[in-house]
Design a protein around this motif. Sequence first.
Motif, PDB file in Angstrom:
ATOM      1  N   PHE A  77       0.835  -1.198   0.000  1.00  0.00           N
ATOM      2  CA  PHE A  77       0.000   0.000   0.000  1.00  0.00           C
ATOM      3  C   PHE A  77       0.870   1.249   0.000  1.00  0.00           C
ATOM      4  O   PHE A  77       1.777   1.393   0.824  1.00  0.00           O
ATOM      5  CB  PHE A  77      -0.912   0.016   1.222  1.00  0.00           C
ATOM      6  CG  PHE A  77      -1.788   1.241   1.301  1.00  0.00           C
ATOM      7  CD1 PHE A  77      -2.860   1.394   0.441  1.00  0.00           C
ATOM      8  CD2 PHE A  77      -1.529   2.245   2.230  1.00  0.00           C
ATOM      9  CE1 PHE A  77      -3.674   2.518   0.490  1.00  0.00           C
ATOM     10  CE2 PHE A  77      -2.328   3.372   2.291  1.00  0.00           C
ATOM     11  CZ  PHE A  77      -3.409   3.511   1.421  1.00  0.00           C
ATOM     12  N   PHE A  78       0.586   2.163  -0.927  1.00  0.00           N
ATOM     13  CA  PHE A  78       1.282   3.440  -1.019  1.00  0.00           C
ATOM     14  C   PHE A  78       0.323   4.535  -0.565  1.00  0.00           C
ATOM     15  O   PHE A  78      -0.686   4.814  -1.231  1.00  0.00           O
ATOM     16  CB  PHE A  78       1.733   3.695  -2.460  1.00  0.00           C
ATOM     17  CG  PHE A  78       2.896   2.843  -2.883  1.00  0.00           C
ATOM     18  CD1 PHE A  78       4.161   3.393  -3.021  1.00  0.00           C
ATOM     19  CD2 PHE A  78       2.728   1.491  -3.131  1.00  0.00           C
ATOM     20  CE1 PHE A  78       5.235   2.608  -3.408  1.00  0.00           C
ATOM     21  CE2 PHE A  78       3.793   0.695  -3.529  1.00  0.00           C
ATOM     22  CZ  PHE A  78       5.056   1.256  -3.662  1.00  0.00           C
ATOM     23  N   CYS A  79       0.630   5.152   0.557  1.00  0.00           N
ATOM     24  CA  CYS A  79      -0.241   6.171   1.136  1.00  0.00           C
ATOM     25  C   CYS A  79      -0.049   7.508   0.427  1.00  0.00           C
ATOM     26  O   CYS A  79       1.085   7.918   0.136  1.00  0.00           O
ATOM     27  CB  CYS A  79       0.079   6.325   2.623  1.00  0.00           C
ATOM     28  SG  CYS A  79      -0.971   7.506   3.500  1.00  0.00           S
ATOM     29  N   ARG A  80      -1.153   8.178   0.143  1.00  0.00           N
ATOM     30  CA  ARG A  80      -1.075   9.518  -0.445  1.00  0.00           C
ATOM     31  C   ARG A  80      -0.436  10.459   0.568  1.00  0.00           C
ATOM     32  O   ARG A  80      -0.759  10.432   1.757  1.00  0.00           O
ATOM     33  CB  ARG A  80      -2.472   9.997  -0.841  1.00  0.00           C
ATOM     34  CG  ARG A  80      -2.455  10.947  -2.013  1.00  0.00           C
ATOM     35  CD  ARG A  80      -3.860  11.184  -2.533  1.00  0.00           C
ATOM     36  NE  ARG A  80      -4.581  12.146  -1.719  1.00  0.00           N
ATOM     37  CZ  ARG A  80      -5.900  12.331  -1.782  1.00  0.00           C
ATOM     38  NH1 ARG A  80      -6.629  11.580  -2.569  1.00  0.00           N
ATOM     39  NH2 ARG A  80      -6.478  13.244  -1.037  1.00  0.00           N
ATOM     40  N   ALA A  81       0.479  11.299   0.102  1.00  0.00           N
ATOM     41  CA  ALA A  81       1.314  12.094   1.006  1.00  0.00           C
ATOM     42  C   ALA A  81       0.514  13.013   1.919  1.00  0.00           C
ATOM     43  O   ALA A  81       0.936  13.296   3.039  1.00  0.00           O
ATOM     44  CB  ALA A  81       2.328  12.899   0.202  1.00  0.00           C
ATOM     45  N   ILE A 102       3.474   7.041  -1.068  1.00  0.00           N
ATOM     46  CA  ILE A 102       4.686   6.585  -0.385  1.00  0.00           C
ATOM     47  C   ILE A 102       4.449   5.268   0.343  1.00  0.00           C
ATOM     48  O   ILE A 102       3.429   5.088   1.015  1.00  0.00           O
ATOM     49  CB  ILE A 102       5.160   7.662   0.618  1.00  0.00           C
ATOM     50  CG1 ILE A 102       5.514   8.960  -0.119  1.00  0.00           C
ATOM     51  CG2 ILE A 102       6.351   7.170   1.427  1.00  0.00           C
ATOM     52  CD1 ILE A 102       5.763  10.144   0.795  1.00  0.00           C
ATOM     53  N   ASN A 103       5.425   4.361   0.216  1.00  0.00           N
ATOM     54  CA  ASN A 103       5.454   3.110   0.966  1.00  0.00           C
ATOM     55  C   ASN A 103       6.719   3.129   1.810  1.00  0.00           C
ATOM     56  O   ASN A 103       7.815   3.396   1.300  1.00  0.00           O
ATOM     57  CB  ASN A 103       5.442   1.928   0.001  1.00  0.00           C
ATOM     58  CG  ASN A 103       5.478   0.588   0.697  1.00  0.00           C
ATOM     59  OD1 ASN A 103       6.520  -0.041   0.800  1.00  0.00           O
ATOM     60  ND2 ASN A 103       4.328   0.130   1.171  1.00  0.00           N
ATOM     61  N   ILE A 117      -2.588   4.015  -3.186  1.00  0.00           N
ATOM     62  CA  ILE A 117      -2.493   3.130  -4.341  1.00  0.00           C
ATOM     63  C   ILE A 117      -2.052   1.758  -3.849  1.00  0.00           C
ATOM     64  O   ILE A 117      -1.147   1.648  -3.008  1.00  0.00           O
ATOM     65  CB  ILE A 117      -1.468   3.659  -5.368  1.00  0.00           C
ATOM     66  CG1 ILE A 117      -1.916   5.002  -5.941  1.00  0.00           C
ATOM     67  CG2 ILE A 117      -1.244   2.646  -6.489  1.00  0.00           C
ATOM     68  CD1 ILE A 117      -0.875   5.639  -6.847  1.00  0.00           C
ATOM     69  N   VAL A 118      -2.665   0.706  -4.356  1.00  0.00           N
ATOM     70  CA  VAL A 118      -2.275  -0.658  -4.033  1.00  0.00           C
ATOM     71  C   VAL A 118      -1.511  -1.232  -5.219  1.00  0.00           C
ATOM     72  O   VAL A 118      -2.012  -1.231  -6.351  1.00  0.00           O
ATOM     73  CB  VAL A 118      -3.505  -1.531  -3.708  1.00  0.00           C
ATOM     74  CG1 VAL A 118      -3.092  -2.981  -3.479  1.00  0.00           C
ATOM     75  CG2 VAL A 118      -4.214  -0.994  -2.462  1.00  0.00           C
ATOM     76  N   VAL A 119      -0.290  -1.711  -4.972  1.00  0.00           N
ATOM     77  CA  VAL A 119       0.560  -2.232  -6.039  1.00  0.00           C
ATOM     78  C   VAL A 119       0.814  -3.722  -5.801  1.00  0.00           C
ATOM     79  O   VAL A 119       1.306  -4.105  -4.738  1.00  0.00           O
ATOM     80  CB  VAL A 119       1.908  -1.482  -6.081  1.00  0.00           C
ATOM     81  CG1 VAL A 119       2.840  -2.099  -7.118  1.00  0.00           C
ATOM     82  CG2 VAL A 119       1.684   0.001  -6.387  1.00  0.00           C
TER      83      VAL A 119
END
Length: 242
Positions: free
Chosen positions: A40-44, A89-90, A192-194
């Motif tokens: 999971f990439f968190c929005r800044a 960001i992850n 965003i989920v990658v």
Amino acid sequence: MDTAVPERHAIEGQLRRDTVLWRYLDAAKLFDFFEHSTLFFCRADHFSDKFEGAFTPTLREQISRAHACGEIDYDYEQFKRRMRESVFINCWHRNQDDSAAMWALYGKSDCAVALTSTVGQLADVLEGNAGHKTSIVRVEYVKHWRDPKLDVSPDYTRIFAYKTKAYEYEKEVRVVIDRTGRDAGPPADPGIVVPVDATRLLRSIVIAPDAPPWFEQLVRQSAVRYGVRAPVRRSKLATDPI
């Protein structure tokens, strides 16, 4: 043998492929990772730290001057807001061994684990997979109010490679996805989920030092069930002193 990271991985030169990384998870996040194999990439703009993506007085003046001269379309506040809404960001912890502080802060309970990887493994599983401009950076810790000289080249999104000095204990390495070049407005979702290949990503799975035996057994059984081949071990902090 030189293990410096090749530039094709978009990794900063101060990081090496064999640098060990840790990601501390509670039980719920662990089993979600087993089930979906995603990061999971968190929005800044969803981070709690008010200094996240903060500029220095010199950089603020530079951006404001560029706007006044017509070089950019947004004033400083708009520029900062739009960038924070377009960067994801992850986060990982850089250390050879596990950290009692990280267990307490991010494990959140005795039923927790840490996923370990390396910079090289992380770069390889993300290469061409995130769908966006991606970089791996080692965070530097600064005192923003003292107007330090920050290297934000080649673009301003590198401001996320800096955090305030109070977080220095985190020894953070970040994977940063940059979507600032898109014309669309900010996404509705907070991140965003990658998808990733867990087999290639994981170096090991480390069980929290105070985890009960039943949880350790559950993690081991689940790893086998999901085909995760990385070794599962208990934290060295669980060993009895001599």
